[in-house]
Each structure stands twice: as structure tokens, then as C-alpha cells.
Design a protein around this motif. Structure first.
Motif, PDB file in Angstrom:
ATOM      1  N   GLY A 155       5.195  14.411 -11.931  1.00 41.47           N
ATOM      2  CA  GLY A 155       5.786  13.883 -13.177  1.00 41.47           C
ATOM      3  C   GLY A 155       7.055  14.298 -13.543  1.00 41.47           C
ATOM      4  O   GLY A 155       7.541  14.597 -12.968  1.00 41.47           O
ATOM      5  N   LEU A 156       7.137  14.276 -15.107  1.00 45.82           N
ATOM      6  CA  LEU A 156       8.294  14.506 -15.678  1.00 45.82           C
ATOM      7  C   LEU A 156       8.060  15.282 -16.710  1.00 45.82           C
ATOM      8  O   LEU A 156       9.652  15.665 -17.377  1.00 45.82           O
ATOM      9  N   ARG A 157       6.739  15.689 -16.826  1.00 49.59           N
ATOM     10  CA  ARG A 157       7.279  16.791 -18.352  1.00 49.59           C
ATOM     11  C   ARG A 157       8.566  17.334 -18.271  1.00 49.59           C
ATOM     12  O   ARG A 157       8.626  17.854 -19.314  1.00 49.59           O
ATOM     13  N   ARG A 158       8.291  18.044 -17.067  1.00 49.49           N
ATOM     14  CA  ARG A 158       9.652  19.435 -17.333  1.00 49.49           C
ATOM     15  C   ARG A 158      10.262  18.233 -16.656  1.00 49.49           C
ATOM     16  O   ARG A 158      10.807  18.488 -15.364  1.00 49.49           O
ATOM     17  N   VAL A 159      11.510  18.491 -16.519  1.00 52.85           N
ATOM     18  CA  VAL A 159      13.151  18.682 -15.969  1.00 52.85           C
ATOM     19  C   VAL A 159      13.128  19.220 -14.902  1.00 52.85           C
ATOM     20  O   VAL A 159      13.996  18.305 -14.252  1.00 52.85           O
ATOM     21  N   ALA A 160      13.033  19.931 -14.479  1.00 48.24           N
ATOM     22  CA  ALA A 160      13.115  20.859 -12.842  1.00 48.24           C
ATOM     23  C   ALA A 160      12.433  19.731 -12.423  1.00 48.24           C
ATOM     24  O   ALA A 160      12.921  19.522 -11.103  1.00 48.24           O
ATOM     25  N   VAL A 181       0.493  -1.537   0.314  1.00 47.80           N
ATOM     26  CA  VAL A 181      -0.031   0.234   0.245  1.00 47.80           C
ATOM     27  C   VAL A 181       1.221   1.528   0.301  1.00 47.80           C
ATOM     28  O   VAL A 181       0.231   2.025  -0.312  1.00 47.80           O
ATOM     29  N   GLY A 182       2.357   1.086   0.927  1.00 46.59           N
ATOM     30  CA  GLY A 182       2.592   2.743   0.825  1.00 46.59           C
ATOM     31  C   GLY A 182       4.085   2.500  -0.708  1.00 46.59           C
ATOM     32  O   GLY A 182       3.883   4.071  -1.665  1.00 46.59           O
ATOM     33  N   ALA A 183       3.993   0.922  -1.322  1.00 52.37           N
ATOM     34  CA  ALA A 183       4.601   1.757  -2.793  1.00 52.37           C
ATOM     35  C   ALA A 183       3.300   2.345  -3.368  1.00 52.37           C
ATOM     36  O   ALA A 183       3.966   2.903  -4.520  1.00 52.37           O
ATOM     37  N   ALA A 184       2.452   1.808  -3.639  1.00 53.53           N
ATOM     38  CA  ALA A 184       1.526   2.179  -4.169  1.00 53.53           C
ATOM     39  C   ALA A 184       1.607   3.879  -4.129  1.00 53.53           C
ATOM     40  O   ALA A 184       1.304   4.596  -5.211  1.00 53.53           O
ATOM     41  N   MET A 185       1.234   4.424  -2.608  1.00 54.12           N
ATOM     42  CA  MET A 185       1.247   5.777  -2.159  1.00 54.12           C
ATOM     43  C   MET A 185       2.192   6.577  -3.096  1.00 54.12           C
ATOM     44  O   MET A 185       2.049   7.938  -3.323  1.00 54.12           O
ATOM     45  N   LEU A 186       3.307   5.406  -2.522  1.00 51.64           N
ATOM     46  CA  LEU A 186       4.146   6.001  -3.257  1.00 51.64           C
ATOM     47  C   LEU A 186       4.649   6.866  -4.660  1.00 51.64           C
ATOM     48  O   LEU A 186       5.333   7.616  -5.371  1.00 51.64           O
ATOM     49  N   ALA A 187       3.808   5.481  -5.904  1.00 46.89           N
ATOM     50  CA  ALA A 187       4.298   5.464  -7.666  1.00 46.89           C
ATOM     51  C   ALA A 187       3.133   6.829  -7.365  1.00 46.89           C
ATOM     52  O   ALA A 187       3.179   7.405  -8.287  1.00 46.89           O
ATOM     53  N   ALA A 188       1.976   6.603  -6.733  1.00 48.22           N
ATOM     54  CA  ALA A 188       0.816   7.484  -7.193  1.00 48.22           C
ATOM     55  C   ALA A 188       2.048   9.015  -7.100  1.00 48.22           C
ATOM     56  O   ALA A 188       1.603   9.960  -7.661  1.00 48.22           O
ATOM     57  N   SER A 189       2.328   8.934  -5.532  1.00 45.90           N
ATOM     58  CA  SER A 189       3.130  10.503  -5.432  1.00 45.90           C
ATOM     59  C   SER A 189       3.789  11.164  -5.988  1.00 45.90           C
ATOM     60  O   SER A 189       3.661  12.200  -6.790  1.00 45.90           O
ATOM     61  N   LEU A 190       4.540  10.064  -6.620  1.00 48.33           N
ATOM     62  CA  LEU A 190       5.864  10.415  -7.748  1.00 48.33           C
ATOM     63  C   LEU A 190       5.475  10.941  -9.455  1.00 48.33           C
ATOM     64  O   LEU A 190       5.462  12.193 -10.097  1.00 48.33           O
ATOM     65  N   ALA A 191       3.933  10.176  -9.762  1.00 49.31           N
ATOM     66  CA  ALA A 191       3.788  10.157 -10.914  1.00 49.31           C
ATOM     67  C   ALA A 191       2.869  11.503 -10.758  1.00 49.31           C
ATOM     68  O   ALA A 191       2.353  12.365 -11.915  1.00 49.31           O
ATOM     69  N   THR A 192       2.550  12.418  -9.714  1.00 57.78           N
ATOM     70  CA  THR A 192       2.130  13.287  -9.716  1.00 57.78           C
ATOM     71  C   THR A 192       2.451  14.775  -9.386  1.00 57.78           C
ATOM     72  O   THR A 192       2.702  15.183 -10.046  1.00 57.78           O
ATOM     73  N   SER A 214       4.352   8.052 -15.073  1.00 61.01           N
ATOM     74  CA  SER A 214       4.286   9.715 -15.337  1.00 61.01           C
ATOM     75  C   SER A 214       4.847   9.773 -16.842  1.00 61.01           C
ATOM     76  O   SER A 214       4.333  10.645 -17.758  1.00 61.01           O
ATOM     77  N   LEU A 215       5.998   8.719 -18.057  1.00 62.69           N
ATOM     78  CA  LEU A 215       5.243   8.724 -19.122  1.00 62.69           C
ATOM     79  C   LEU A 215       3.873   8.767 -19.993  1.00 62.69           C
ATOM     80  O   LEU A 215       3.698   9.499 -21.018  1.00 62.69           O
ATOM     81  N   VAL A 216       3.304   8.113 -19.065  1.00 64.42           N
ATOM     82  CA  VAL A 216       2.109   7.320 -20.258  1.00 64.42           C
ATOM     83  C   VAL A 216       1.106   8.577 -20.039  1.00 64.42           C
ATOM     84  O   VAL A 216      -0.341   9.653 -20.636  1.00 64.42           O
ATOM     85  N   LEU A 217       1.013   9.323 -18.952  1.00 66.31           N
ATOM     86  CA  LEU A 217      -0.076  11.087 -17.930  1.00 66.31           C
ATOM     87  C   LEU A 217       0.822  12.238 -19.139  1.00 66.31           C
ATOM     88  O   LEU A 217       0.253  12.803 -19.704  1.00 66.31           O
TER      89      LEU A 217
END
Length: 301
Positions: free
Chosen positions: A204-209, A191-202, A284-287
Motif C-alpha cells: 500500500g501507499l496510505r502511509r509514506v513509510a 502471472v508473475g507481474a500480476a502477483m507482483l502488482a498484488a503484492s505491491l498493492a498489499t 493502492s490509490l483506489v484501495l
């Protein structure tokens, strides 16, 4: 493409008025953070044997780690409450801070009154712990008002607390029977791993910064559990008769060593963390691809 100005007032009108966030923030801090204690009947089994009234929070020895987790999770979740409101961000943040402050004062005063026979030095120390952790956790949680990166960092802190907080909740609903401990622990980790994945996806990677914030979020999630472990270690040493204050320096040094060992990669399963990071990258890439299709960059003439 510019946002339609006519749509802005309507968007600002959505949500609750700032004053309504005051009681909500207080309830979120207490109910979410101390849900295991509430489900246990506010310590009925323990306090009834001591002949004391029920306490809103476990403000007595033997529950330092529970106070740490409760105050931390409560402060983090309360930090998301401004997202429910409307109006100026400063007003919403002030309302949430007021709600948490009032609730902390109420539950601490009630618990101190219920446990009046406890050593005053112990009560003062535990009270300071609740206040300090609540303030720090709320400050991190309020990063959620700063945009996607802030939401991701605050969510990562919650993800780090989930493997500690969730088993305590599940044990209070009868899921801690013989042979179930490992299953509960595994579920909490994932559950913690799923929450972390969602947090990282939030984030995002669209901006390098935004890549700068990924290590911050991961490290923040990583250090939560070792901090709770270290608190549980030092707790027996802070009681009367343990050589305080002369031995305090040695106790703190030993606790720091425990924290370092608990934070080392070799003492916890790494698979959930690796999966969370990889999932965060993929999502992140999909979004980003979806957003690129919905908002294509116009070609230069």
C-alpha cells in the motif's frame, strides 16, 4: 474508532490450532515447491532407467536449479501457513517451522536412500542446498505474519519465482508442445507481474513509510530468476573431475558474472515489470480511497 473488545476473542478463535499447522506446512513445502517433480511421477522416466527407486525430491546432479526453485517456492508458500492458524504468533510460527523441518528431513533421507549409489559428496552438497534454501525462503515467507508489508514482501518473492516455477508445472501437464514454449513463457511472466502488482498493492501507499518497502519487494522479485540462472550455470562445474576444490574460486567468480548479466535490465522484457508497478500504484490509490470513505478521519473541533 476503537475496536469492540467483545469482538476480539471471537477473532482470535478463528483458524486452526497451532499443532494442526505442522503437517499442513510440511505438505505445502513439498507439494507446492516440488509440484513439477511430483507431476513427472517423482522422476519415474529418469530413475527407472537407472534402476533406482523413486525419489521424493531430485537429489542428484542435473537438477540443481530444480532443487533451488522447489525449496525456495516451498519455503515461501509455507511461510503463509501461520495465517491459517489461531493463537499466539510465536506458536504458529514454531509449528510451521517444525512441519517444514520434519518434512525436509523425511524427503531428504528418502531421496538419499533411493539414490544411495550416488557420490556421497554430491548428495551432501545437494542436501545442504535444500536445507539452506528452505531456511532462507521460509524466513522470508514468515514475514507474512508481520502485517501487510510483510505479506507484500513475501508475495513479491513468490512473484519473482513464478516465471521459473510455472513453466515447469505447465510442461508436465502437456502444455510444452512445439511452438508453445514462448506462449508458456509469456503467460508465466504476466502471472508473475500480476502477483507482483498484488503484492505491491498489499503493502500500500496510505502511509509514506510503506514506500520504503516497495523497492525491497521489487528488488527481491527481480533477483530470483538471475539466481536460478546462476545456479544452472555453476551446476556442471561442481561435479567430480572439474578441478575441485582448486578451481572453486574461478567457478564462483564466473558464476557471479553470469548472475550480474542475468540481473541486468537488458536481458529480460521490462514491460511486465512496468505494468506491475503502475498497476500496484493504481490499485493502492483506489484501495486507499475506499478505506478513507469507510473510515473517515473525524474533523477537528
Amino acid at each position: 474508532m476503537a475496536t469492540d473488545p467483545a469482538a476480539r476473542p471471537a477473532s482470535r478463535e478463528r483458524g486452526l490450532p497451532a499443532p494442526a499447522l505442522i503437517p499442513i506446512a510440511g505438505l505445502v513445502w513439498w507439494v507446492t515447491g516440488f509440484l513439477p517433480w511430483i507431476l513427472s511421477g517423482l522422476g519415474h522416466d529418469v530413475l527407472s532407467r537407472l534402476g533406482t527407486p523413486l525419489a521424493a525430491v531430485p537429489l542428484f546432479t542435473g537438477h540443481v536449479s530444480e532443487l533451488l526453485v522447489g525449496s525456495g517456492v516451498g519455503g515461501l508458500t509455507a511461510g503463509f501457513v501461520p495465517l491459517l492458524g489461531r493463537g499466539r504468533r510465536a506458536s504458529r510460527i514454531a509449528a510451521v517451522a517444525a512441519g517444514v523441518t520434519l518434512t525436509v528431513m523425511i524427503v531428504v533421507m528418502q531421496s538419499r536412500s533411493a539414490l544411495g549409489g550416488t557420490d556421497g559428496r554430491v548428495l551432501d552438497g545437494l542436501t545442504a542446498l535444500v536445507v539452506l534454501v528452505s531456511v532462507v525462503a521460509l524466513a522470508i515467507g514468515l514475514l507474512a505474519t508481520a502485517g501487510r508489508a510483510g505479506i507484500g514482501i513475501a508475495g513479491a518473492a513468490l512473484a519473482g519465482a513464478a516465471p521459473v516455477w510455472l513453466p515447469a508445472v505447465l510442461s508436465q501437464v502437456g502444455l510444452d508442445g512445439p511452438g508453445a514454449f514462448q506462449h508458456v513463457t509469456d503467460v508465466a511472466r504476466w502471472v508473475g507481474a500480476a502477483m507482483l502488482a498484488a503484492s505491491l498493492a498489499t503493502i500500500g501507499l496510505r502511509r509514506v513509510a510503506r514506500l520504503v518497502w516497495w523497492p525491497v519487494a521489487i528488488v527481491l522479485a527481480w533477483i530470483v530468476s538471475p539466481t536460478v540462472t546462476a545456479a544452472a550455470y555453476i551446476e556442471p562445474m561442481l561435479r567430480p573431475g572439474m578441478g575441485l576444490p582448486d578451481m572453486l574460486g574461478e567457478h564462483l567468480s564466473a558464476t557471479l558474472d553470469v548472475w550480474r548479466m542475468a540481473a541486468s535490465p537488458g536481458v529480460r522484457p521490462l514491460t511486465p515489470w512496468i505494468v506491475a508497478i503502475v498497476a500496484g500504484v493504481v490499485i493502492s490509490l483506489v484501495l486507499d480511497r475506499v478505506r478513507a470513505k469507510d473510515h473517515p478521519v473525524p474533523a477537528e473541533p
